[in-house]
Design a protein around this motif. Structure first.
Motif: not given
Length: 123
Positions: A46-60, A103-109
């Protein structure tokens, strides 16, 4: 994965007055069952999927509210991945130093990540 070779030398190595020598030893952690390892492996995917989906949108990475201190903690994708891989291998998580001022805005639950993937799959 073992990061011992990448760690700096202990400044108290071979010192009979090492302050850490006065600490109680860490409790042994029981190895995970096969079922628990399978659940962590699923989370790792799931972490790998999260990263693929969210990292390009600025989520670190992921943020969690710590049960001990009730403060949010921020973990980037690489830290999450290495911690989970160590857990599956019955090892302690490697030492890591998260950003002092993330950058707290770059991390999500975690739940946000799950919901985001669900939304992508709904289309």
């Amino acid at each position: 994965m073992n990061y011992d070779s990448m760690m700096p030398r202990d400044p108290f190595a071979d010192d009979p007055n090492d302050p850490a020598s006065f600490l109680e030893p860490d409790e042994d952690v029981a190895p995970l069952s096969d079922e628990e390892k399978a659940r962590v492996a699923e989370d790792l995917e799931l972490v790998a999927e999260f990263r693929r989906a969210l990292e390009p949108r600025g989520i670190l990475g992921i943020c969690f509210v710590c049960e001990d201190c009730s403060e949010p903690h921020y973990y980037d994708w690489d830290i999450m991945t290495s911690n989970m891989k160590a857990t599956i291998a019955d090892q302690l998580a490697p030492a890591h130093e998260p950003s002092a001022h993330p950058d707290v805005d770059a991390y999500v639950p975690w739940d946000y990540c799950l919901g985001y993937l669900d939304g992508l799959e709904a289309h």
